[in-house]
Design a protein around this motif. Structure first.
Motif, PDB file in Angstrom:
ATOM      1  N   ALA A 163      -9.345  32.632   6.973  1.00  0.00           N
ATOM      2  CA  ALA A 163      -9.750  31.283   7.009  1.00  0.00           C
ATOM      3  C   ALA A 163      -9.107  29.793   6.227  1.00  0.00           C
ATOM      4  CB  ALA A 163     -11.176  31.288   7.814  1.00  0.00           C
ATOM      5  N   ALA A 164      -9.728  30.581   5.480  1.00  0.00           N
ATOM      6  CA  ALA A 164      -9.472  29.677   3.653  1.00  0.00           C
ATOM      7  C   ALA A 164      -7.568  28.766   3.480  1.00  0.00           C
ATOM      8  CB  ALA A 164      -9.606  30.140   2.817  1.00  0.00           C
ATOM      9  N   LEU A 165      -7.191  29.613   4.092  1.00  0.00           N
ATOM     10  CA  LEU A 165      -5.713  29.537   4.145  1.00  0.00           C
ATOM     11  C   LEU A 165      -5.244  28.503   5.226  1.00  0.00           C
ATOM     12  CD1 LEU A 165      -3.814  32.880   2.573  1.00  0.00           C
ATOM     13  CD2 LEU A 165      -3.930  30.452   1.376  1.00  0.00           C
ATOM     14  N   ASP A 166      -5.426  29.058   6.469  1.00  0.00           N
ATOM     15  CA  ASP A 166      -5.326  28.054   7.933  1.00  0.00           C
ATOM     16  C   ASP A 166      -5.339  26.297   7.214  1.00  0.00           C
ATOM     17  OD1 ASP A 166      -4.958  27.372  10.175  1.00  0.00           O
ATOM     18  OD2 ASP A 166      -6.784  27.271  10.710  1.00  0.00           O
ATOM     19  N   GLY A 167      -3.667  26.455   8.013  1.00  0.00           N
ATOM     20  CA  GLY A 167      -3.898  24.729   7.551  1.00  0.00           C
ATOM     21  C   GLY A 167      -3.419  24.061   6.061  1.00  0.00           C
ATOM     22  N   GLY A 168      -3.901  25.267   5.446  1.00  0.00           N
ATOM     23  CA  GLY A 168      -3.035  24.868   4.149  1.00  0.00           C
ATOM     24  C   GLY A 168      -1.928  24.015   3.381  1.00  0.00           C
ATOM     25  N   GLN A 169      -1.584  23.168   2.509  1.00  0.00           N
ATOM     26  CA  GLN A 169      -0.239  22.581   2.268  1.00  0.00           C
ATOM     27  C   GLN A 169      -0.220  23.264   0.760  1.00  0.00           C
ATOM     28  OE1 GLN A 169       2.007  21.198   3.930  1.00  0.00           O
ATOM     29  NE2 GLN A 169       0.801  22.261   5.919  1.00  0.00           N
ATOM     30  N   ALA A 170      -0.949  23.628  -0.148  1.00  0.00           N
ATOM     31  CA  ALA A 170      -0.860  24.334  -1.068  1.00  0.00           C
ATOM     32  C   ALA A 170      -2.057  24.750  -2.101  1.00  0.00           C
ATOM     33  CB  ALA A 170      -0.799  22.529  -2.165  1.00  0.00           C
ATOM     34  N   SER A 171      -1.641  26.095  -2.345  1.00  0.00           N
ATOM     35  CA  SER A 171      -3.092  26.301  -3.425  1.00  0.00           C
ATOM     36  C   SER A 171      -2.580  26.407  -4.946  1.00  0.00           C
ATOM     37  CB  SER A 171      -2.686  28.114  -2.892  1.00  0.00           C
ATOM     38  OG  SER A 171      -2.825  27.873  -1.274  1.00  0.00           O
ATOM     39  N   ALA A 195       0.786  -0.977   0.029  1.00  0.00           N
ATOM     40  CA  ALA A 195      -0.543  -0.294   0.273  1.00  0.00           C
ATOM     41  C   ALA A 195       0.827   1.489  -0.697  1.00  0.00           C
ATOM     42  CB  ALA A 195      -0.550   0.176   1.189  1.00  0.00           C
ATOM     43  N   PRO A 196       0.052   2.411  -0.502  1.00  0.00           N
ATOM     44  CA  PRO A 196       1.302   3.342  -0.801  1.00  0.00           C
ATOM     45  C   PRO A 196       1.085   4.148   0.436  1.00  0.00           C
ATOM     46  CG  PRO A 196      -1.105   4.018  -1.255  1.00  0.00           C
ATOM     47  CD  PRO A 196      -0.597   2.663  -0.806  1.00  0.00           C
ATOM     48  N   PRO A 197       1.921   5.205   1.201  1.00  0.00           N
ATOM     49  CA  PRO A 197       2.408   5.675   2.323  1.00  0.00           C
ATOM     50  C   PRO A 197       0.952   6.560   2.704  1.00  0.00           C
ATOM     51  CG  PRO A 197       3.700   6.714   0.883  1.00  0.00           C
ATOM     52  CD  PRO A 197       3.158   5.347   0.821  1.00  0.00           C
ATOM     53  N   PRO A 198       0.544   6.420   3.551  1.00  0.00           N
ATOM     54  CA  PRO A 198      -0.379   7.335   4.748  1.00  0.00           C
ATOM     55  C   PRO A 198      -0.097   8.665   4.511  1.00  0.00           C
ATOM     56  CG  PRO A 198       0.872   6.543   6.470  1.00  0.00           C
ATOM     57  CD  PRO A 198       1.733   5.407   5.456  1.00  0.00           C
ATOM     58  N   LEU A 199      -1.034   9.112   3.725  1.00  0.00           N
ATOM     59  CA  LEU A 199      -1.726  10.663   3.540  1.00  0.00           C
ATOM     60  C   LEU A 199      -0.902  11.343   5.392  1.00  0.00           C
ATOM     61  CD1 LEU A 199      -4.104  10.893   1.625  1.00  0.00           C
ATOM     62  CD2 LEU A 199      -2.293  11.306   0.497  1.00  0.00           C
ATOM     63  N   PRO A 200      -0.655  12.345   4.904  1.00  0.00           N
ATOM     64  CA  PRO A 200      -0.470  13.327   6.469  1.00  0.00           C
ATOM     65  C   PRO A 200      -1.976  13.454   6.717  1.00  0.00           C
ATOM     66  CG  PRO A 200       0.411  14.764   4.383  1.00  0.00           C
ATOM     67  CD  PRO A 200      -0.215  13.205   3.209  1.00  0.00           C
ATOM     68  N   ASP A 201      -1.460  14.427   7.777  1.00  0.00           N
ATOM     69  CA  ASP A 201      -2.411  14.421   8.735  1.00  0.00           C
ATOM     70  C   ASP A 201      -3.405  15.820   7.877  1.00  0.00           C
ATOM     71  OD1 ASP A 201      -3.138  12.379   9.870  1.00  0.00           O
ATOM     72  OD2 ASP A 201      -1.586  13.246  12.097  1.00  0.00           O
ATOM     73  N   ASN A 202      -2.384  16.931   7.554  1.00  0.00           N
ATOM     74  CA  ASN A 202      -2.928  17.512   7.378  1.00  0.00           C
ATOM     75  C   ASN A 202      -3.266  18.321   5.560  1.00  0.00           C
ATOM     76  OD1 ASN A 202      -3.542  20.803   7.224  1.00  0.00           O
ATOM     77  ND2 ASN A 202      -1.854  21.436   8.327  1.00  0.00           N
ATOM     78  N   ARG A 203      -3.903  17.604   5.495  1.00  0.00           N
ATOM     79  CA  ARG A 203      -3.589  17.734   3.360  1.00  0.00           C
ATOM     80  C   ARG A 203      -4.730  18.553   2.833  1.00  0.00           C
ATOM     81  NH1 ARG A 203      -6.068  12.622   5.678  1.00  0.00           N
ATOM     82  NH2 ARG A 203      -8.007  12.673   4.711  1.00  0.00           N
ATOM     83  N   VAL A 204      -4.729  19.962   3.257  1.00  0.00           N
ATOM     84  CA  VAL A 204      -5.803  20.813   2.766  1.00  0.00           C
ATOM     85  C   VAL A 204      -5.044  21.661   1.552  1.00  0.00           C
ATOM     86  CG1 VAL A 204      -6.919  22.982   3.252  1.00  0.00           C
ATOM     87  CG2 VAL A 204      -7.015  21.155   5.453  1.00  0.00           C
ATOM     88  N   VAL A 205      -5.919  21.798   0.608  1.00  0.00           N
ATOM     89  CA  VAL A 205      -5.379  22.231  -0.916  1.00  0.00           C
ATOM     90  C   VAL A 205      -6.198  23.858  -0.962  1.00  0.00           C
ATOM     91  CG1 VAL A 205      -5.003  22.296  -3.314  1.00  0.00           C
ATOM     92  CG2 VAL A 205      -4.250  20.161  -1.443  1.00  0.00           C
ATOM     93  N   LEU A 206      -5.826  24.575  -1.376  1.00  0.00           N
ATOM     94  CA  LEU A 206      -7.185  25.624  -1.402  1.00  0.00           C
ATOM     95  C   LEU A 206      -6.923  26.118  -3.133  1.00  0.00           C
ATOM     96  CD1 LEU A 206      -9.039  28.112  -0.322  1.00  0.00           C
ATOM     97  CD2 LEU A 206      -6.168  29.040  -0.532  1.00  0.00           C
ATOM     98  N   GLY A 207      -7.784  26.162  -3.864  1.00  0.00           N
ATOM     99  CA  GLY A 207      -7.554  26.248  -5.031  1.00  0.00           C
ATOM    100  C   GLY A 207      -9.082  28.179  -5.131  1.00  0.00           C
ATOM    101  N   CYS A 208      -8.516  28.589  -6.358  1.00  0.00           N
ATOM    102  CA  CYS A 208      -9.412  30.278  -6.280  1.00  0.00           C
ATOM    103  C   CYS A 208     -10.035  30.080  -7.691  1.00  0.00           C
ATOM    104  CB  CYS A 208      -8.209  31.321  -5.325  1.00  0.00           C
ATOM    105  SG  CYS A 208      -9.059  33.015  -5.939  1.00  0.00           S
TER     106      CYS A 208
END
Length: 181
Positions: free
Chosen positions: A171-179, A36-49
Motif C-alpha cells: 500500500a505504501a509503494l502503490d503509485g510511488g514514483q521514487a523512494s 511558470a515551471p511546468p505543471p507537476l504530474p498527477d502521480n507524484r508520490v515519494v516513499l521514504g523509509c
C-alpha cells in the motif's frame, strides 16, 4: 584535478572560441525566464523509509571544554531525522510524500506525527509502539566554528520486519514514483 594545482601559466582552457562574442552590455544580457515551471504530474508520490526524530538544538558561543558549564545563546526544538527532513523538502516542492518509520506513543512521538502531518507528509505507515521512547537527538551548534555535534538516542523498541506487513508495504509503494531510504 584542480586547476589550482598548477601555476597559472600552465593552465590552458579546454576550448577556445575562434571568434569570441563581444561582452554584452547589461541591457543585452540574457534574462532568466519568468514563465511558470511546468505543471507537476498527477502521480507524484515519494516513499521514504528511515529515521524521524525530535531534535533539541542548542547554540553555544564556543564548544565547551570537559567539565565546563556554559549557557546556550539560543535553543530550539524541532523535528529531524534524515527521512523526515528529506520528505519535508519533498512536500514543500509539491510532491506527495509517505513515510515508513517508527515512533513511540510518548509525547515526543505524538509531536513528531503532528509535525509531519502539518508538513503534508502521509504518516499512516508509521508504526507507533505502546511504551518505549521515540528517537531524539541533542545537537550542539558551535557559533564560533560553525560546526555541530550530534548526540543521538535511538527509539525503543526498534522497528522489526514483522511490524511492516506485506500489505502495508505494498500500500505504501502503490503509485510511488521514487523512494528515499
Amino acid at each position: 584535478m584542480s586547476l589550482h594545482s598548477h601555476p597559472p601559466s600552465l593552465v590552458k582552457p579546454a576550448f577556445l572560441f575562434s571568434n569570441p562574442l563581444p561582452s554584452p552590455s547589461s541591457s543585452q544580457r540574457f534574462k532568466m525566464s519568468s514563465a511558470a515551471p511546468p505543471p507537476l504530474p498527477d502521480n507524484r508520490v515519494v516513499l521514504g523509509c528511515g529515521a524521524v526524530t525530535v531534535d533539541f538544538l542548542a547554540a553555544v558561543a564556543s564548544y565547551p571544554n570537559p567539565d565546563d558549564k556554559i549557557r546556550s545563546t539560543s535553543a530550539k526544538l524541532q523535528g529531524g531525522g534524515n527521512a523526515g527532513n528529506a520528505l519535508t523538502c519533498a512536500a514543500r516542492l509539491g510532491l506527495k510524500p509517505r513515510l515508513i518509520s517508527k515512533v513511540a506513543d510518548d509525547p515526543q512521538g505524538k509531536g513528531i506525527l503532528e509535525e509531519l502531518e502539518a508538513d503534508g507528509i502521509d504518516s499512516s505507515f508509521i508504526v507507533v509502539s505502546e511504551g518505549g521512547n521515540s528517537p531524539f537527538t541533542y545537537i550542539i551548534v558551535d557559533d564560533q566554528t560553525k560546526t555541530r555535534t550530534c548526540i543521538h538516542t535511538p527509539g525503543y523498541p526498534p522497528m522489526t520486519p514483522d511490524e511492516l506487513t506485506e500489505s502495508n508495504l505494498l500500500a505504501a509503494l502503490d503509485g510511488g514514483q521514487a523512494s528515499v531510504f
